[in-house]
Each structure stands twice: as C-alpha cells, then as structure tokens.
Design a protein around this motif. Structure first.
Motif, PDB file in Angstrom:
ATOM      1  N   VAL A  22     -11.255   1.665   7.030  1.00  0.00           N
ATOM      2  CA  VAL A  22     -11.139   2.990   7.639  1.00  0.00           C
ATOM      3  C   VAL A  22     -11.793   4.053   6.762  1.00  0.00           C
ATOM      4  O   VAL A  22     -12.525   4.921   7.260  1.00  0.00           O
ATOM      5  N   VAL A  23     -11.570   4.000   5.463  1.00  0.00           N
ATOM      6  CA  VAL A  23     -12.194   4.972   4.555  1.00  0.00           C
ATOM      7  C   VAL A  23     -13.714   4.864   4.622  1.00  0.00           C
ATOM      8  O   VAL A  23     -14.428   5.879   4.683  1.00  0.00           O
TER       9      VAL A  23
ATOM     10  N   GLY B  43       4.408   0.207  -0.154  1.00  0.00           N
ATOM     11  CA  GLY B  43       5.775   0.696   0.003  1.00  0.00           C
ATOM     12  C   GLY B  43       5.854   2.153  -0.405  1.00  0.00           C
ATOM     13  O   GLY B  43       5.019   2.975  -0.031  1.00  0.00           O
ATOM     14  N   SER B  44       6.827   2.478  -1.247  1.00  0.00           N
ATOM     15  CA  SER B  44       6.990   3.852  -1.715  1.00  0.00           C
ATOM     16  C   SER B  44       6.411   4.081  -3.103  1.00  0.00           C
ATOM     17  O   SER B  44       6.548   5.161  -3.677  1.00  0.00           O
ATOM     18  N   ALA B  45       5.752   3.071  -3.640  1.00  0.00           N
ATOM     19  CA  ALA B  45       5.174   3.196  -4.980  1.00  0.00           C
ATOM     20  C   ALA B  45       3.966   4.131  -4.969  1.00  0.00           C
ATOM     21  O   ALA B  45       3.425   4.480  -3.916  1.00  0.00           O
ATOM     22  N   GLN B  46       3.549   4.530  -6.149  1.00  0.00           N
ATOM     23  CA  GLN B  46       2.362   5.383  -6.267  1.00  0.00           C
ATOM     24  C   GLN B  46       1.113   4.553  -5.988  1.00  0.00           C
ATOM     25  O   GLN B  46       0.896   3.508  -6.605  1.00  0.00           O
ATOM     26  N   PRO B  47       0.267   4.980  -5.042  1.00  0.00           N
ATOM     27  CA  PRO B  47      -0.969   4.226  -4.790  1.00  0.00           C
ATOM     28  C   PRO B  47      -1.857   4.169  -6.037  1.00  0.00           C
ATOM     29  O   PRO B  47      -1.978   5.158  -6.774  1.00  0.00           O
TER      30      PRO B  47
ATOM     31  N   GLU C  13     -11.525   8.536  -5.562  1.00  0.00           N
ATOM     32  CA  GLU C  13     -10.869   9.731  -5.036  1.00  0.00           C
ATOM     33  C   GLU C  13     -10.515   9.579  -3.563  1.00  0.00           C
ATOM     34  O   GLU C  13      -9.388   9.870  -3.144  1.00  0.00           O
ATOM     35  N   LEU C  14     -11.481   9.146  -2.777  1.00  0.00           N
ATOM     36  CA  LEU C  14     -11.269   9.047  -1.340  1.00  0.00           C
ATOM     37  C   LEU C  14     -10.144   8.070  -1.009  1.00  0.00           C
ATOM     38  O   LEU C  14      -9.279   8.355  -0.175  1.00  0.00           O
ATOM     39  N   PHE C  15     -10.128   6.905  -1.648  1.00  0.00           N
ATOM     40  CA  PHE C  15      -9.089   5.918  -1.370  1.00  0.00           C
ATOM     41  C   PHE C  15      -7.715   6.436  -1.773  1.00  0.00           C
ATOM     42  O   PHE C  15      -6.744   6.347  -1.002  1.00  0.00           O
ATOM     43  N   LEU C  16      -7.624   6.995  -2.989  1.00  0.00           N
ATOM     44  CA  LEU C  16      -6.318   7.434  -3.492  1.00  0.00           C
ATOM     45  C   LEU C  16      -5.787   8.646  -2.727  1.00  0.00           C
ATOM     46  O   LEU C  16      -4.598   8.699  -2.386  1.00  0.00           O
ATOM     47  N   PHE C  17      -6.635   9.617  -2.454  1.00  0.00           N
ATOM     48  CA  PHE C  17      -6.203  10.784  -1.681  1.00  0.00           C
ATOM     49  C   PHE C  17      -5.781  10.385  -0.270  1.00  0.00           C
ATOM     50  O   PHE C  17      -4.703  10.758   0.208  1.00  0.00           O
ATOM     51  N   PHE C  18      -6.637   9.626   0.391  1.00  0.00           N
ATOM     52  CA  PHE C  18      -6.375   9.248   1.781  1.00  0.00           C
ATOM     53  C   PHE C  18      -5.101   8.422   1.883  1.00  0.00           C
ATOM     54  O   PHE C  18      -4.236   8.664   2.746  1.00  0.00           O
TER      55      PHE C  18
END
Length: 446
Positions: A305-306, A287-291, A398-403
C-alpha cells in the motif's frame, strides 16, 4: 500572474529578441536531422502554446503517444528531450548513466544558490512532524510544533514548492530577462533569502558552542570539517555551500514525504476497505507495540500500500531535469552534449506495459498470487541512476513508520456529509503535485 502595461510588453519584446539573438543553441546546427522528433515550434515561444500551463506533464504524456518514448519539445529557445516510459527512462538514466548524469542550469535555482471528532486540515501538523526529522539531523534537536521558527520554515518551503510549479516561474526559466515582471519569481527569491538568513544565524549560534569531540548534528560536523580545512582555499566546506546544502535538505526533506503522506490518508478515506485491511495486518503483526522498520518485511500488504501510494501519487511527474554530459545516441536519435533532458516519471509510474491497472489505486501491483510483496523495476518515484534521490532510504523509512503509526492509532474518514466518492483525487499545482486541500476526521482506535 499579473499582466504588465503596453510599455512593459514592448520592453519585454525587445529583451526577448536580444535574448534570442544571444542564444546560440536556437540557431545551432548541432541539432541534426536525427535529433528526436517533436511538435513544430513557433518563433520565440517554441511549443509553449500547446502546453497545459498548470500541469505540463499532462501535455508531455499526450505527446509521447504521438512521437514515441524519445521526443523533443522546445520551451522558448531551449530544446529539451523528453524520455517516456519505463524502458526508455531506464535505458538513459541507468544503462547510459554517465551520459545523462548532469543537471542543467535552471535560472530560478541559479538566482538563489549564491478538536475530537471534528474535521481538520492535516498539512501543517503532518509537515511539521516530517520536518522535525530533518531539523534533528541538521541541528541536533527538535522544534515544538507551535514554534514560530518551525511554522515560518514550513510556510516558506510550502510557498516555494507551489510557486516553483507555477507558469510564471516556468516562463522565467525560459526567459530569465523577464524576472523583474514576475511576482512568483520575486516571491521565490524573497522566501529563499529568508531561509538562507535563518540557516546563517543557526550555524553562527552553533559555532558558539561547537565542540569537535561532541558533534551533535550535521551542521556541527560541517563546521568542524570547515575548521580542519580552513587553509584550503578551494575546499568545499565554506559557508555558502553550507547555506545552500542545508536549504536543499530542508526543502527536499520536508515537502516530498509530507506530500506523499497526505496522499496516503486521502486514499485511505477514498478506499476504506484497503484502510481496514492495513489495520488488520498492523493488529496481527505489531499489535499495540511501537512500529519499527523491522516490521516492514512481515507486513507485505502494508508495504504494498505504501508503495502504491507513491506510485499513484506521482508527486514529481517530470522528475528533476538532467543534462547530457556528452554526445549520445538513444533509440537511433542523436542527442548532443548539454541537452536538457526531462525523465517523464509520470510515464514510468503509469506505464501500461508495467502496471496491470496504471490509472487505478491498486496495491495488488506489488503483491504476487500468494500475497507476498514483489519489487517492481518500474517503481521509480525517486528517479534512477546516478541522480537518484539521496534521501531515498530515509524517505522509505519515514513513510512506512509514519503511515503505520497513524493507521495503528486512528481510522480516517471524510467529514460529515462527504462520502468517499466525493473525494477529489485531482492533483494540485506545484513543483511537487500534492492533493487538493482537504479535511478529515481521525477516529481513535481502541
């Protein structure tokens, strides 16, 4: 690369002959008849004449079709063994890890280790964001994206990554005596010297406020340990080691993750249906929460996908070289101790026996028939065995959170007048293989 005048060419020739005469491996009988096969080398240059100068891994992939998963190639006077395909790379780096665990001495490293809606170029801001993670680990603080120090660091590291993959630096690694003629080698030395100077000044400043009871950063922890072991003359915690270690963390921690993310955004523009499907999963799970990293197990498609971005981007196609620690037999071939080994990761990540559509960007490679994420042993973007990337876990987070954060907040489109089919997926040149420079439009999502 600039070409020297005739006098310099003659001098290079004389130096090369001297170098060859001193290079015992070239004449060494240790390369027996059962040494891995390969193309016939020419005097002095070896097989350099057949290599794609800008993307040598393309040539190695073609040679593997002719000579098989274990073959040799000669760079100047240096014989190297190339490992191709998932099975052979795993056999060497994992099953025979100890024998293939060393790093060879690479001359270039040896020499340095003493507006809204408008298209924009994302490299600097994306690299800066990734860089600040390493900065916070090393220094215990973050730098403003417009900080001249951060911008200078990004410039130095980016340029070094580019020149390290250049033909002239490859030539230097084969014939170090030619360094004085090669502009890119001199650029690498100058940039590395600037990096070292910055790191040296940084830990001097850290010393002024060092409190062993309040260690705020990696450098603080190192300096505290240095003080504790100052009576040990043979210890590891000395200034030269700190400089080189911090330099390596800066370079490795910034370039690889940001390059992968740039590939990711380019591929999302190229395949908008995949981008939409990722965003649907983000909306459903987060949703709109912080990943958070905990979300990854609940988001199999995004995770796939990552992973596919990493596989397809193939940012370190020839890995970092290994060296055998002992005489070893591989697939019936004898490889002597001290042999330069190239684990051809490009051949693993595009291995037809492991991937249904190896040359196509296809997240289904990491999904089963029920849409659940599946691990693949041939997924080796971080290499394998004892020399696997030390920052693998950090990079994955990093990759998951940034993407995820980027696609949660924005939809990415090509600039006006550019269609998805126009986007070029040809890699650029460097020690890593970034995408060609591109601009994008980031449309905020409501």
């Amino acid at each position: 690369m600039e070409w020297p005048d005739p006098t310099s060419i003659f001098l290079v020739f004389v130096l090369t002959i001297i170098f060859i005469m001193k290079t015992q491996k070239f004449w060494n009988s240790s390369f027996r008849e059962d040494f891995p096969p390969g193309p016939t080398p020419l005097p002095i240059i070896g097989n350099l004449h057949i290599l794609d100068r800008k993307r040598p891994y393309w040539t190695l992939l073609e040679l593997s079709k002719k000579y098989g998963p274990v073959f040799s190639i000669q760079m100047g006077c240096q014989k190297m063994v190339v490992l191709s395909g998932y099975k052979m790379v795993k056999e060497a780096l994992v099953n025979q890890a100890d024998a293939f665990a060393e790093r060879p001495k690479i001359p270039v490293f040896e020499a340095t280790s003493k507006g809204y809606g408008q298209p924009f170029e994302i490299t600097t801001v994306l690299t800066g964001a990734v860089a600040n993670i390493i900065v916070s680990i090393l220094l215990g603080e973050r730098l403003d994206y417009k900080d001249p120090t951060l911008l200078k660091l990004l410039s130095l590291i980016s340029e070094n990554a580019r020149v390290l993959g250049s033909p002239s630096v490859t030539l230097y690694n084969i014939f170090p005596a030619l360094g004085f003629l090669l502009k890119n080698y001199k650029t690498f030395l100058r940039n590395t010297s600037e990096m070292h100077s910055f790191i040296r000044l940084t830990f001097i400043e850290c010393l002024k406020v060092l409190d062993k009871n309040d260690q705020r950063s990696f450098i603080d922890a190192f300096l505290v340990r240095q003080q504790e072991e100052k009576s040990n003359a043979n210890g590891y915690f000395h200034n030269s080691n700190l400089i080189v270690l911090a330099n390596n963390l800066f370079a490795a921690g910034m370039e690889t993750s940001s390059t992968t993310l740039r590939w990711g955004l380019l591929l999302m523009m190229k395949y908008p249906k995949i981008q939409s499907k990722v965003q649907e999963e983000i909306a459903s799970v987060i949703g709109s929460a912080q990943p958070r990293i905990e979300h990854r197990t609940k988001m199999p498609y995004t995770d796939a996908v990552v992973h596919e971005i990493q596989r397809f981007a193939n940012i370190l196609p020839m890995s970092l070289p290994h060296e055998t620690t002992e005489d070893v037999t591989l697939k019936g071939y004898f490889i002597p101790k001290g042999t330069y080994i190239i684990p051809l990761l490009a051949s693993v990540l595009r291995d037809e026996s492991q991937w249904e559509k190896p040359d196509t960007f296809n997240p289904e490679h990491f999904l089963d028939s029920e849409g659940k994420f599946v691990k693949k042993e041939a997924f080796m973007p971080f290499s394998a065995g004892r020399r696997i990337c030390a920052g693998e876990n950090l990079a994955k987070m990093e990759l998951f959170l940034f993407f995820t954060s980027l696609l949660q907040r924005f939809s990415f489109h090509p600039p006006p007048g550019v269609t998805a089919s126009d986007l070029d997926l040809t890699p650029a040149i460097g020690i890593t293989t970034p995408p060609m420079p591109y601009k994008l439009c980031a449309e905020p999502r409501s």
